[in-house]
Every structure is written in structure tokens, then in C-alpha cells.
Design an enzyme around this catalytic site. Structure first.
Site, PDB file in Angstrom:
ATOM      1  N   HIS A  68      -2.321   8.102  11.092  1.00  0.00           N
ATOM      2  CA  HIS A  68      -0.923   8.382  10.894  1.00  0.00           C
ATOM      3  C   HIS A  68      -0.477   7.063  10.894  1.00  0.00           C
ATOM      4  O   HIS A  68      -0.634   6.208  11.829  1.00  0.00           O
ATOM      5  CB  HIS A  68      -0.547   9.237  12.156  1.00  0.00           C
ATOM      6  CG  HIS A  68      -0.850  10.668  11.980  1.00  0.00           C
ATOM      7  ND1 HIS A  68      -1.421  11.296  13.101  1.00  0.00           N
ATOM      8  CD2 HIS A  68      -1.183  11.304  11.035  1.00  0.00           C
ATOM      9  CE1 HIS A  68      -1.979  12.662  12.851  1.00  0.00           C
ATOM     10  NE2 HIS A  68      -1.370  12.727  11.494  1.00  0.00           N
ATOM     11  N   ALA A  69       0.626   6.959   9.958  1.00  0.00           N
ATOM     12  CA  ALA A  69       1.058   5.469   9.591  1.00  0.00           C
ATOM     13  C   ALA A  69       1.976   5.073  10.724  1.00  0.00           C
ATOM     14  O   ALA A  69       1.815   3.604  11.067  1.00  0.00           O
ATOM     15  CB  ALA A  69       2.201   5.620   8.381  1.00  0.00           C
ATOM     16  N   ARG A  70       2.850   5.660  11.392  1.00  0.00           N
ATOM     17  CA  ARG A  70       3.578   5.160  12.411  1.00  0.00           C
ATOM     18  C   ARG A  70       3.025   4.646  13.766  1.00  0.00           C
ATOM     19  O   ARG A  70       3.335   4.111  14.561  1.00  0.00           O
ATOM     20  CB  ARG A  70       4.735   5.911  12.757  1.00  0.00           C
ATOM     21  CG  ARG A  70       4.311   7.373  13.383  1.00  0.00           C
ATOM     22  CD  ARG A  70       5.342   8.329  13.271  1.00  0.00           C
ATOM     23  NE  ARG A  70       5.174   9.466  13.613  1.00  0.00           N
ATOM     24  CZ  ARG A  70       6.148  10.536  13.949  1.00  0.00           C
ATOM     25  NH1 ARG A  70       7.200  10.494  13.634  1.00  0.00           N
ATOM     26  NH2 ARG A  70       5.623  11.892  14.158  1.00  0.00           N
ATOM     27  N   GLU A  71       1.595   4.938  13.827  1.00  0.00           N
ATOM     28  CA  GLU A  71       0.939   4.671  15.029  1.00  0.00           C
ATOM     29  C   GLU A  71       0.296   3.495  15.004  1.00  0.00           C
ATOM     30  O   GLU A  71      -0.999   3.470  15.174  1.00  0.00           O
ATOM     31  CB  GLU A  71      -0.153   5.983  15.519  1.00  0.00           C
ATOM     32  CG  GLU A  71       0.539   7.267  15.276  1.00  0.00           C
ATOM     33  CD  GLU A  71      -0.218   8.400  15.393  1.00  0.00           C
ATOM     34  OE1 GLU A  71       0.338   9.676  15.331  1.00  0.00           O
ATOM     35  OE2 GLU A  71      -1.522   8.301  15.414  1.00  0.00           O
ATOM     36  N   ARG A 126       4.736   9.196   8.952  1.00  0.00           N
ATOM     37  CA  ARG A 126       3.562   9.547   9.433  1.00  0.00           C
ATOM     38  C   ARG A 126       2.317   9.666   8.372  1.00  0.00           C
ATOM     39  O   ARG A 126       1.229   9.548   8.551  1.00  0.00           O
ATOM     40  CB  ARG A 126       3.656  11.104  10.089  1.00  0.00           C
ATOM     41  CG  ARG A 126       2.493  11.782  10.773  1.00  0.00           C
ATOM     42  CD  ARG A 126       3.058  13.046  11.171  1.00  0.00           C
ATOM     43  NE  ARG A 126       2.030  13.994  11.213  1.00  0.00           N
ATOM     44  CZ  ARG A 126       1.427  14.123  12.905  1.00  0.00           C
ATOM     45  NH1 ARG A 126       1.497  13.568  13.698  1.00  0.00           N
ATOM     46  NH2 ARG A 126       0.542  15.095  12.959  1.00  0.00           N
ATOM     47  N   ARG A 144      -4.560  17.162   8.942  1.00  0.00           N
ATOM     48  CA  ARG A 144      -4.425  18.414   8.661  1.00  0.00           C
ATOM     49  C   ARG A 144      -5.075  18.965   7.135  1.00  0.00           C
ATOM     50  O   ARG A 144      -5.032  19.997   6.729  1.00  0.00           O
ATOM     51  CB  ARG A 144      -3.205  18.952   8.402  1.00  0.00           C
ATOM     52  CG  ARG A 144      -2.320  18.570  10.045  1.00  0.00           C
ATOM     53  CD  ARG A 144      -2.868  19.475  10.942  1.00  0.00           C
ATOM     54  NE  ARG A 144      -2.063  19.540  12.150  1.00  0.00           N
ATOM     55  CZ  ARG A 144      -1.891  18.384  12.919  1.00  0.00           C
ATOM     56  NH1 ARG A 144      -2.582  17.389  12.735  1.00  0.00           N
ATOM     57  NH2 ARG A 144      -1.274  18.515  14.216  1.00  0.00           N
ATOM     58  N   HIS A 196      -5.483   7.279  17.368  1.00  0.00           N
ATOM     59  CA  HIS A 196      -3.833   7.665  17.286  1.00  0.00           C
ATOM     60  C   HIS A 196      -3.232   7.339  18.469  1.00  0.00           C
ATOM     61  O   HIS A 196      -3.678   6.512  19.369  1.00  0.00           O
ATOM     62  CB  HIS A 196      -4.117   9.227  17.291  1.00  0.00           C
ATOM     63  CG  HIS A 196      -4.896   9.829  16.120  1.00  0.00           C
ATOM     64  ND1 HIS A 196      -4.211  10.288  14.921  1.00  0.00           N
ATOM     65  CD2 HIS A 196      -6.069  10.052  15.818  1.00  0.00           C
ATOM     66  CE1 HIS A 196      -4.974  10.838  14.069  1.00  0.00           C
ATOM     67  NE2 HIS A 196      -6.382  10.689  14.835  1.00  0.00           N
ATOM     68  N   ALA A 197      -1.850   7.535  18.294  1.00  0.00           N
ATOM     69  CA  ALA A 197      -0.852   7.446  19.501  1.00  0.00           C
ATOM     70  C   ALA A 197       0.047   8.497  19.363  1.00  0.00           C
ATOM     71  O   ALA A 197       0.410   8.843  18.246  1.00  0.00           O
ATOM     72  CB  ALA A 197      -0.336   6.063  19.385  1.00  0.00           C
ATOM     73  N   GLU A 270      -5.994   9.129  21.766  1.00  0.00           N
ATOM     74  CA  GLU A 270      -4.476   8.952  21.695  1.00  0.00           C
ATOM     75  C   GLU A 270      -3.983   8.029  22.653  1.00  0.00           C
ATOM     76  O   GLU A 270      -4.041   8.373  23.997  1.00  0.00           O
ATOM     77  CB  GLU A 270      -3.643  10.360  22.411  1.00  0.00           C
ATOM     78  CG  GLU A 270      -3.919  11.648  21.236  1.00  0.00           C
ATOM     79  CD  GLU A 270      -2.984  11.361  20.080  1.00  0.00           C
ATOM     80  OE1 GLU A 270      -2.061  10.612  20.168  1.00  0.00           O
ATOM     81  OE2 GLU A 270      -3.060  12.069  19.117  1.00  0.00           O
TER      82      GLU A 270
END
Lengths: 308, 99
Positions: A68-71, A126, A144, A196-197, A270
Site C-alpha cells: 500500500h503506497a501511503r504506508e 493506497r 485484495r 504494512h502500517a 502492521e
């Protein structure tokens, strides 16, 4: 490992790729860089193979960051892990054992197009950056899009949703490339770790259903020891457990796919924090976050090397 | 400014729906305002008791915050001006850029 490279700041995609080139040149005894394909926008999907080169058959661990790009803390951790491995290979018996007995396949930025976009246009992007023929919305949730209970509960068929599962499983070139790589090496790879975050959790299968995995005892004990090791650094507590009940039900995730594909230990981290800064975790917290996570990953790896 | 200052005045708020009625009301208003969910990752996950963090663009917060107050739905402002925190997050870099 790369003189002058600052591991306590966030880096753009270009800086991270240059960093990989540098490592590949200067540490060829421990590092080998290769591409497993191209992203939707045509960027190379680089993987670092980390470990003492050996003719002997060696088992492996897969680590990916930046699905996920923003993490952003994810790619920061992948870089930190490589730096620490190279730096402590000579001095730390545990790290030396890990790199002598295993290979680590490390993908510092999985969603290269999205990560680049989060640096240039939308900090909170994201998904991937694939175009949808019918809708104006871009991107598929790369967590997903895997061929495991695809687009069932916890995923959306709508292209504009953040959890859009894509037009079909492995529609995203990035997902297809990694799935192909992992499928080919399913016998060799014994652990799958994805970063992830944010939420401060260590999750394991299943995400797509409330059920207990067959090797629950071994996986649970690995997770329990890992979060305790993590907490020993700065007292930060991570919750741990099956993703479906610890976080929420989601289908088509990479962790479930890896597990269903035969990788016995599959985890999703996470990372920090629990929401005070969220995706904007300050650079000052990169060091403690990565230091504590290193302890958890080393713990899981050592668990792998023992018989459970 | 980073990102052309597009996040100036945006807020990140946290709320926890206290009932199913509140949950439905929130889902509906979130859908209309096109808020950016930070956690959980989809509206479908929001139910009574779910910790929900969302980024609210400046002009939407002028609608949403009064609505929450009127509906007596508790919320916390986690970040009151997103642009400032973005500038701070990669502080080193933005000063480098400015230089």
C-alpha cells in the site's frame, strides 16, 4: 552499507532503486539484485536476494514492503533490515547463522507506481495505478487481488473503492509477478512476511475466514515470541492473532495466498503507530520502529531454523 | 509547499460509532462527503465500536464537524492541519527542497 545513505529518513523510489544498485555493486558476496517483472507503468520490480552465496540448497524467507503506497514506514523497514543484516553479519552470531543458512528475498517497494505517485501527487494514495476501462478511477488494492477467495467479504467490486479487488485475480502486473515468483519457489520459501502500517499488530492467516490454521500452535508461538521480542526494545505492545478476528475479514490477501500456496509461516506486520500520526509517522520514529521490528523478524527467523 | 499545499486545512479525526444507528448515519455522510478512510480501509468494516480514522478535506470538515456535534457523536481531532504534519514528516527533505 551504502556510505552516506540515511536510513532514518523516507526515500523516494528513485533513491531506493539507486540504493539497491549501490548495494548490488559493493556487497556482491551477500546481495544479488534482480527484477521479477514490470509494474503497470513499466517500472522494474526489483528484489534483493540477501544471504551468503552457497552451492548448498538453502531455504528462504520472502519479505515485501510497500504493497500500500501511503504506508511509507514499510519500505523504510525493508531498507533498515538489509542495512542491519550487512552491518552485523560479521559481529552478530544470530545474523550470521541466518544469512549462512537462509536466503532472504526482499522487495523493498512492491507497489512502485503507487509509491511514486504518493511522493509526487497524492500522499495518501493506497492502490496501484492501473487504469480502469469503464470508470475514471485508477488502481486496484494489491492486497485484495490475490487468487484466494478473491473478491469475497472485505473487498469491493467497485473500481473507485480503496479495497477494489480488480477485474480478475492477479490482474495487477505487480501481484502477478510476485505470485509467479513465489509459486516457482514454494518448496524453498518457508516464511512470507509483508509490512504494512498502521495499527501495531502481527497478523497471521486466515484473513478471509474465521477458522484456525492447521499449524496454529507453531505459528501462534512464533507470533507470541516475536511480539515479546519487539516489546523488549521500547515497551511498545503489538497485538497478534489471526487477521480475521484481530483486524477484520478481508479476502484476496497476499498473506492468505502465500499460506494456501504452501508457505507454512505467513505474517503481516502492521507497524507503528496506532493513529496519533498514522501514515505520517515522523522520521524521528523510523529508528525505534525499525529497531524493535528487527527483533521480531529475527525471532521469527530463528524459530524457522528450529524444528517446531 | 509539498504537494502544492493541497492538504492545507485538512483534518484527521477519530470517532467510534456508539450504536448501529450512529454507524448507519456515519456511513451515509462519509459516502456523500467522499472522506478518505485511514482505518479501517473500507466503509463496510465500520460498525459499533470500530475505531475509525478519516481524513476530512478542509471544505468537508465545515459540513461534517457541525453534523457530528449536532448528532452528538463524539470525535477527536488527531491532526488539525495535515499540510503542516506532512511538511514536518519529511522535514529534512522539504527544507532541502526549499534550499
Amino acid at each position: 552499507s551504502v556510505p552516506g545513505y540515511n536510513y532514518e529518513v523516507y526515500h523516494s523510489l528513485k533513491e531506493i532503486q539507486n540504493w539497491m544498485y549501490q548495494l548490488n555493486k559493493t556487497h556482491s558476496d551477500l546481495i544479488h539484485m534482480f527484477s521479477i517483472g514490470k509494474s503497470y507503468e513499466g517500472r522494474p520490480l526489483f528484489v534483493l536476494k540477501l544471504g551468503k552465496r552457497s552451492r548448498r540448497y538453502k531455504r528462504a524467507v520472502w519479505i515485501d514492503c510497500g504493497i500500500h503506497a501511503r504506508e511509507w514506514i514499510g519500505p523504510a523497514f525493508c531498507q533498515w533490515f538489509v542495512k542491519e543484516a550487512i552491518k552485523t553479519y560479521q559481529s552478530d552470531p544470530a545474523m550470521r547463522r541466518m544469512l549462512n543458512q537462509l536466503y532472504f528475498y526482499i522487495m523493498p517497494v512492491f507497489n512502485v507506481d503507487g509509491y511514486h505517485f504518493s511522493w509526487t501527487d497524492d500522499r495518501f494514495w493506497r492502490k496501484t495505478r492501473s487504469k480502469n476501462s469503464k470508470f475514471r478511477c485508477h488502481g486496484v488494492d494489491a492486497n485484495r487481488n490475490w487468487k484466494v477467495k478473491w473478491c469475497d467479504e472485505g473487498a469491493s467490486f467497485h473500481p473507485c473503492d480503496d479495497t477494489y479487488c480488480g477485474p480478475f485475480p492477479e490482474s495487477e502486473p505487480e501481484v502477478k509477478a510476485v505470485a509467479h515468483f513465489l509459486r516457482k519457489r514454494r518448496k524453498q520459501i518457508k516464511a512470507y512476511l509483508s509490512f504494512h502500517a498502521y495499527a501495531q499488530m502481527l497478523l497471521y492467516p486466515y484473513s478471509y475466514k474465521y477458522a484456525t490454521i492447521p499449524n496454529f500452535t507453531c505459528v501462534e508461538s512464533a507470533a507470541y515470541k516475536a511480539v515479546n521480542a519487539l516489546q523488549s526494545a521500547y515497551g511498545i505492545r503489538y497485538r497478534y492473532g489471526p487477521a480475521s478476528s484481530t483486524l477484520y475479514v478481508s479476502s484476496g490477501s497476499s498473506m492468505d495466498w502465500a499460506y494456501k500456496n504452501g508457505i507454512p509461516y505467513a505474517f503481516a506486520f502492521e507497524l507503528r503507530d496506532t493513529g496519533h500520526f498514522g501514515f505520517l509517522l515522523p522520521e524521528a520514529l523510523i529508528k525505534p520502529t525499525c529497531t524493535e521490528t528487527m527483533l521480531a523478524v529475527k525471532n521469527i527467523t530463528m524459530h524457522l531454523l528450529k524444528k517446531c | 509547499y509539498l504537494y502544492n499545499n493541497r492538504y492545507a486545512g485538512d483534518k484527521v479525526i477519530r470517532l467510534v460509532p456508539g450504536s448501529d444507528k450512529e454507524t448507519q448515519a456515519l456511513k451515509s455522510v462519509f459516502h456523500q462527503l467522499k472522506v478518505d478512510l485511514w482505518q479501517p480501509s473500507s466503509l463496510s468494516y465500520i460498525s459499533e465500536g470500530t475505531v475509525t480514522d478519516l481524513r476530512v478535506p478542509r471544505n468537508s470538515s465545515r459540513v461534517l464537524l457541525p453534523y457530528l456535534q449536532q448528532a452528538n457523536i463524539q470525535y477527536t481531532i488527531l491532526i488539525s492541519d495535515l499540510q503542516q504534519v506532512i511538511e514536518k514528516q519529511t522535514g529534512l527533505r522539504s527544507s532541502r527542497n526549499r534550499r
